[in-house]
Every structure is written in structure tokens, then in C-alpha cells.
Design a protein around this motif. Structure first.
Motif, PDB file in Angstrom:
ATOM      1  N   PRO A  92       0.389  -1.205   0.216  1.00 41.99           N
ATOM      2  CA  PRO A  92      -0.095   0.037  -0.005  1.00 41.99           C
ATOM      3  C   PRO A  92       1.392   0.943   0.004  1.00 41.99           C
ATOM      4  CG  PRO A  92      -0.646  -1.485   1.795  1.00 41.99           C
ATOM      5  CD  PRO A  92       0.505  -2.208   1.133  1.00 41.99           C
ATOM      6  N   LEU A  93       0.145   1.861  -0.921  1.00 44.08           N
ATOM      7  CA  LEU A  93       1.201   3.808  -0.916  1.00 44.08           C
ATOM      8  C   LEU A  93       0.837   4.517   0.485  1.00 44.08           C
ATOM      9  CD1 LEU A  93       1.086   3.721  -4.393  1.00 44.08           C
ATOM     10  CD2 LEU A  93       2.526   3.212  -3.707  1.00 44.08           C
ATOM     11  N   LYS A  94       1.304   4.973   0.962  1.00 46.16           N
ATOM     12  CA  LYS A  94       0.592   5.687   2.536  1.00 46.16           C
ATOM     13  C   LYS A  94       1.483   6.781   2.368  1.00 46.16           C
ATOM     14  CE  LYS A  94       0.398   1.363   5.088  1.00 46.16           C
ATOM     15  NZ  LYS A  94       1.246   0.863   6.557  1.00 46.16           N
ATOM     16  N   ARG A  95       2.834   7.571   1.568  1.00 50.52           N
ATOM     17  CA  ARG A  95       3.127   8.438   1.199  1.00 50.52           C
ATOM     18  C   ARG A  95       2.977   9.185   0.346  1.00 50.52           C
ATOM     19  NH1 ARG A  95       5.103  10.890   5.694  1.00 50.52           N
ATOM     20  NH2 ARG A  95       6.373  12.002   4.429  1.00 50.52           N
ATOM     21  N   ILE A  96       2.402   9.953  -0.639  1.00 50.17           N
ATOM     22  CA  ILE A  96       2.281  10.718  -2.227  1.00 50.17           C
ATOM     23  C   ILE A  96       2.462  12.136  -2.636  1.00 50.17           C
ATOM     24  CG2 ILE A  96       0.705  10.262  -4.056  1.00 50.17           C
ATOM     25  CD1 ILE A  96      -0.759   7.748  -2.756  1.00 50.17           C
ATOM     26  N   VAL A  97       3.113  12.481  -2.824  1.00 47.88           N
ATOM     27  CA  VAL A  97       3.559  13.939  -3.939  1.00 47.88           C
ATOM     28  C   VAL A  97       2.832  13.974  -4.563  1.00 47.88           C
ATOM     29  CG1 VAL A  97       5.069  15.342  -4.956  1.00 47.88           C
ATOM     30  CG2 VAL A  97       5.679  14.251  -2.566  1.00 47.88           C
ATOM     31  N   VAL A  98       1.115  15.190  -4.526  1.00 48.97           N
ATOM     32  CA  VAL A  98       0.798  14.958  -6.541  1.00 48.97           C
ATOM     33  C   VAL A  98       1.341  15.909  -6.808  1.00 48.97           C
ATOM     34  CG1 VAL A  98      -1.214  14.803  -7.462  1.00 48.97           C
ATOM     35  CG2 VAL A  98      -0.825  13.971  -5.005  1.00 48.97           C
ATOM     36  N   LEU A  99       1.595  15.740  -7.940  1.00 48.69           N
ATOM     37  CA  LEU A  99       2.144  16.677  -8.933  1.00 48.69           C
ATOM     38  C   LEU A  99       1.578  17.199 -10.542  1.00 48.69           C
ATOM     39  CD1 LEU A  99       6.043  16.232  -9.812  1.00 48.69           C
ATOM     40  CD2 LEU A  99       5.178  17.076  -7.654  1.00 48.69           C
ATOM     41  N   ASN A 100       0.222  17.009 -10.071  1.00 49.40           N
ATOM     42  CA  ASN A 100      -1.053  17.023 -10.896  1.00 49.40           C
ATOM     43  C   ASN A 100      -1.904  17.115 -10.145  1.00 49.40           C
ATOM     44  OD1 ASN A 100      -3.077  16.758 -12.500  1.00 49.40           O
ATOM     45  ND2 ASN A 100      -2.407  15.167 -14.173  1.00 49.40           N
ATOM     46  N   GLY A 101      -2.845  18.680 -10.388  1.00 51.51           N
ATOM     47  CA  GLY A 101      -3.744  18.884  -9.116  1.00 51.51           C
ATOM     48  C   GLY A 101      -4.719  17.891  -9.426  1.00 51.51           C
ATOM     49  N   LEU A 102      -5.059  17.825 -10.863  1.00 55.16           N
ATOM     50  CA  LEU A 102      -6.438  17.016 -11.343  1.00 55.16           C
ATOM     51  C   LEU A 102      -6.325  15.441 -10.701  1.00 55.16           C
ATOM     52  CD1 LEU A 102      -5.752  18.085 -15.233  1.00 55.16           C
ATOM     53  CD2 LEU A 102      -6.825  19.026 -12.965  1.00 55.16           C
ATOM     54  N   VAL A 103      -4.977  14.693 -10.531  1.00 55.40           N
ATOM     55  CA  VAL A 103      -5.283  14.417  -9.622  1.00 55.40           C
ATOM     56  C   VAL A 103      -5.927  13.491  -8.139  1.00 55.40           C
ATOM     57  CG1 VAL A 103      -4.207  12.208  -8.673  1.00 55.40           C
ATOM     58  CG2 VAL A 103      -3.298  12.772 -11.361  1.00 55.40           C
ATOM     59  N   THR A 104      -5.329  15.346  -7.730  1.00 58.22           N
ATOM     60  CA  THR A 104      -5.661  15.606  -6.502  1.00 58.22           C
ATOM     61  C   THR A 104      -7.271  15.627  -6.512  1.00 58.22           C
ATOM     62  OG1 THR A 104      -4.088  16.499  -6.454  1.00 58.22           O
ATOM     63  CG2 THR A 104      -5.648  17.071  -4.631  1.00 58.22           C
ATOM     64  N   GLU A 105      -7.621  16.118  -7.280  1.00 55.87           N
ATOM     65  CA  GLU A 105      -9.399  16.237  -6.855  1.00 55.87           C
ATOM     66  C   GLU A 105     -10.322  14.899  -6.881  1.00 55.87           C
ATOM     67  OE1 GLU A 105     -12.260  18.914 -10.820  1.00 55.87           O
ATOM     68  OE2 GLU A 105     -10.226  19.882  -9.624  1.00 55.87           O
ATOM     69  N   ILE A 106      -9.342  14.385  -8.193  1.00 51.18           N
ATOM     70  CA  ILE A 106     -10.068  12.345  -8.354  1.00 51.18           C
ATOM     71  C   ILE A 106      -9.644  11.750  -7.672  1.00 51.18           C
ATOM     72  CG2 ILE A 106     -10.220  10.502  -9.618  1.00 51.18           C
ATOM     73  CD1 ILE A 106     -11.257  12.717 -10.951  1.00 51.18           C
ATOM     74  N   MET A 107      -8.974  12.078  -6.553  1.00 52.82           N
ATOM     75  CA  MET A 107      -8.700  11.808  -5.565  1.00 52.82           C
ATOM     76  C   MET A 107      -9.641  12.228  -3.877  1.00 52.82           C
ATOM     77  SD  MET A 107      -4.781  11.070  -5.055  1.00 52.82           S
ATOM     78  CE  MET A 107      -4.078  10.459  -3.378  1.00 52.82           C
ATOM     79  N   GLN A 108      -9.748  13.267  -3.886  1.00 55.74           N
ATOM     80  CA  GLN A 108     -10.555  13.590  -3.103  1.00 55.74           C
ATOM     81  C   GLN A 108     -12.296  12.707  -3.521  1.00 55.74           C
ATOM     82  OE1 GLN A 108      -9.732  18.456  -3.110  1.00 55.74           O
ATOM     83  NE2 GLN A 108     -11.711  18.499  -2.928  1.00 55.74           N
ATOM     84  N   ILE A 109     -12.266  12.729  -4.831  1.00 49.37           N
ATOM     85  CA  ILE A 109     -13.494  11.678  -4.759  1.00 49.37           C
ATOM     86  C   ILE A 109     -13.514  10.277  -4.641  1.00 49.37           C
ATOM     87  CG2 ILE A 109     -14.752  10.187  -7.265  1.00 49.37           C
ATOM     88  CD1 ILE A 109     -14.302  13.199  -8.438  1.00 49.37           C
ATOM     89  N   ASP A 381     -20.529  17.115  -5.605  1.00 48.49           N
ATOM     90  CA  ASP A 381     -20.617  16.043  -4.190  1.00 48.49           C
ATOM     91  C   ASP A 381     -19.858  15.187  -4.405  1.00 48.49           C
ATOM     92  OD1 ASP A 381     -22.974  17.307  -3.428  1.00 48.49           O
ATOM     93  OD2 ASP A 381     -24.103  16.780  -4.673  1.00 48.49           O
ATOM     94  N   PHE A 382     -19.477  15.033  -5.603  1.00 49.81           N
ATOM     95  CA  PHE A 382     -18.659  13.972  -5.958  1.00 49.81           C
ATOM     96  C   PHE A 382     -16.912  13.945  -5.125  1.00 49.81           C
ATOM     97  CE2 PHE A 382     -21.198  10.982  -8.734  1.00 49.81           C
ATOM     98  CZ  PHE A 382     -20.694  10.114  -8.397  1.00 49.81           C
TER      99      PHE A 382
END
Length: 400
Positions: A92-109, A381-382
């Protein structure tokens, strides 16, 4: 004296090498997999059986055996990212640096933001990104990430764009040169044709397939409804669209995100054949193309959109386009089909919102019962953004 000086010089060199090695070691990813006995970063049936025996003997506890079972049952995971790289994840990945903000948005979903430890400063003004994430350490900008800052966070994975316009190949090479065990995952999220595959891959990587299912169903439902309404239209029946992106006369070719979204929505980009990706045209060219619809995006963060309900500046912008020299002879102006859209609706991971508004603008009769505002609200909402579009409607002028 010379021997002593030489000895001190050698000692200093040794100390420097030790410090350099220690520095690199601090950036080395932890590749150990609990339950792995032969060093292949996986737990085989035989290794699991031996761990069960150790658990029976009291050598390892129940929490540890549960972790080992997870490693055996689920890992390693292998996906092909959007840059064509085969990415193998052993635990399992427990420490991720996200350089693509669009991925951050999907990770919220996906309800997976608890593993994000850093992201680019570009997201500080993004309205849909949660305040908690904005308080995390920043790692430079998308166009110029701070590689040292990334590595100091000691991530076990970095997620960046697949597209190479941000020098992502070079960034990946530099990161993995310092830390060969660092996992780099390349995803875009802004291409409609690959969006769901990328969401599925991200969900698989993060063990969030169940959380992804509702969003994927929603996306397919919306795109399906638009496709059923517009998919059989002939080219002649598709409105010809002139698009301005945030500034006067800047438009896009067929490779631009807007052109692709317009095609999905059932329209034709009048400047699709432009040689450059985002050409700057002039009023004479627009008049010659004589579009059926004119759409301009608006990005002033102090007026309209999620900022407030004041659409006066959007209305002024619309009037300025209508009042350009010769505009009265353009079909879009004659038929009152000039629209201003808040830039937060178009493109990115949330492109489904923009496509929905575009489809309604282009085909109000074919999509009479289709409500882009409902699509917009469901997406918010998502994401987990607390916002009620029934109370705030400052995204499209005029209202549709």
C-alpha cells in the motif's frame, strides 16, 4: 606535518562521502514487504504458510498476519500508466506527492487524500481543493517542481502528468536517479477518451475500486445521455462554434481541450484546422467563419463562479463581444447565441461539467430534459465541495 595534513584530507573526504551516502539513503524508498522472506517483494503461498506457523507459535501478532495476508492476496499490483510505463506496486502507498492537481481532485472523489503528503503550489487558488490539502507542504510549481522538496518528504510514490509539455519525462528521470525505488505514476485526467481508464487505474493503485464505482457510473450515464442525443447528427447539423479562451481572439485548434469537448457535445470548432494549438485570430477571421455560436471563458476570480454571485463583469464582457465591429452580421450574434462560461467549468478532471453545459447550449431542443446544473452539482458532491447551485448561479451568461 605533511603526513598529518594528508591524513586530515583523507579523513575529510571520507566524512564527506559518508554524509553524501547518508543523504541519499534518506531518499531511498522502503522496499521491504512484510512477510517476504526471499527478497522478491511479494508474499508467496509458501511464505504465507510459514507466517501462519510463526503466528501459531506466537512469533508474530494478529495485526502482522493481517498485513501479510493483504500482501499475499492483493500485491503486487501492476498497471500501465498513461505514459505507457508499467508500474508495479508491492505494498500500500502511504506517502504520495501529487504534482498533477487534477489527480488531487479525483483523489478527493475516491476519499483517498489521507495519503497525500505534498502537492504543487498551483492548487492554492483552486476552489474545489479542500483547505486541509492546501495546508500541506508545497513542492514548487507544475512547470518547475522543487525536486529536493519532493525528496525531503520521503514519498513512496509521486504522481505527475503523462503529457510531456511539463518536462515530465525529465522530472521522472531525475527523481528516480536519486531514488531508484521511488514509484512515479503518470496520469493526465483531462482527456475524456482516457479519463475513466485513468480513474480505474488510480482506484486500483489506491485500493479504492468501490469508491470509484459510483463516480464511474455517473460519468458514463451523463456521457451516454449526450451521445444518444447528438451521436447521429450529420456534420451539417452540428453548430459551428467559435471559442475564445480567457482573452480576446485566442482560440484553439482541433487538438485543444475545448475543440475535443465541443465535438463530444455535438459541435464543430470553426478554427479546428489551425496549425498552432492555441492560435490568436482576429475579428475579420471570425466574421469570415460566421459561427453559429460564440463561447468565451471568463476567469476573473473576484467575480462570478465560486467567488460570488455577481455576474456583472461577465455580462459586460458579453456585450463587448457583441459590440465588436462587424459582429452584428455574425449568425451567433443575430440569433443571440453568445455565451460567457466561467473557466472553472471547462477542461481538467471536471470536463464532464463543461461538456454538459456545452451540449445544452448547442442542442437545447435535443436535450430539453437534460440539466447541466444537476451534473455540475453531482460532481461537486462527489468532490466533497459544500456548495449549493440552487442558491448560486453565476457560471453561465446568459442563463440556459
Amino acid at each position: 606535518m605533511r603526513k598529518k595534513s594528508r591524513f586530515l584530507g583523507m579523513a575529510s573526504l571520507c566524512i564527506m562521502l559518508v554524509l553524501a551516502t547518508a543523504s541519499l539513503t534518506a531518499f531511498a524508498s522502503d522496499l521491504h514487504v512484510i512477510g517476504d522472506r526471499n527478497g522478491d517483494h511479494a508474499v508467496s503461498d509458501d511464505e504465507l504458510a510459514r507466517e501462519y506457523q510463526d503466528h501459531k507459535n506466537g512469533t508474530i501478532n494478529s495485526d502482522e498476519i493481517l498485513q501479510i495476508e493483504l500482501m499475499h492476496d492483493r500485491y503486487p499490483i501492476e498497471v500501465t500508466d498513461s505514459a505507457g510505463n508499467i508500474v508495479t506496486i508491492h505494498k500500500p502507498l502511504k506517502r504520495i506527492v501529487v504534482l498533477n492537481g487534477l489527480v488531487t481532485e479525483i483523489m478527493q472523489i475516491l476519499n483517498a487524500t489521507d495519503v497525500i503528503i505534498g502537492m504543487t503550489m498551483d492548487l492554492e487558488k483552486e476552489p474545489l481543493i479542500s483547505p486541509a490539502l492546501k495546508s500541506l507542504p508545497t513542492t514548487g510549481k507544475v512547470v518547475e517542481p522543487d525536486l529536493e522538496a519532493i525528496l525531503r518528504l520521503n514519498p513512496d510514490a509521486v504522481i505527475h502528468y503523462a503529457s510531456t509539455m511539463w518536462h515530465t519525462d525529465e522530472i521522472q528521470r531525475k527523481l528516480q536517479k536519486v531514488d531508484p525505488g521511488l514509484i512515479v505514476i503518470r496520469l493526465d485526467m483531462f482527456h475524456p477518451e482516457s479519463h475513466l481508464v485513468e480513474v480505474e487505474n488510480l482506484a486500483k493503485i489506491l485500493d479504492k475500486e468501490a469508491e470509484a464505482r459510483d463516480y464511474i457510473d455517473f460519468y458514463k450515464e451523463v456521457m451516454g445521455e449526450i451521445q444518444r442525443a447528438t451521436g447521429d447528427l450529420s456534420e451539417e447539423d452540428k453548430p459551428r462554434v467559435y471559442f475564445e479562451e480567457r482573452s480576446d481572439f485566442q482560440t484553439g485548434s482541433s487538438e485543444s481541450y475545448f475543440s475535443q469537448d465541443t465535438a463530444i457535445a455535438g459541435g464543430r470548432n470553426v478554427f479546428a484546422e489551425s496549425a498552432t494549438l492555441y492560435p490568436v485570430v482576429d475579428q475579420e477571421s471570425v466574421m469570415m467563419e460566421n459561427p453559429d455560436v460564440i463561447i468565451r471563458t471568463y476567469s476573473n476570480s473576484s467575480s462570478g463562479g465560486y467567488a460570488n454571485d455577481d455576474t456583472s463583469m461577465m455580462e459586460e464582457l458579453r456585450e463587448s463581444i457583441i459590440n465588436r465591429h462587424g459582429s452584428k452580421n455574425i449568425t451567433a450574434v443575430k440569433n443571440n447565441r453568445v455565451y460567457i462560461l466561467n473557466a472553472n467549468l471547462i477542461g481538467g478532471a471536471r470536463h464532464i461539467i463543461g461538456i454538459s453545459y456545452l451540449a445544452k447550449i448547442l442542442h437545447p431542443d435535443l436535450l430539453a430534459d437534460f440539466d447541466p446544473e444537476e451534473v455540475h452539482q453531482r460532481y461537486l458532491d462527489f468532490v466533497g465541495f459544500d456548495y449549493d447551485l440552487k442558491e448560486h448561479r453565476a457560471f453561465v451568461v446568459p442563463k440556459i
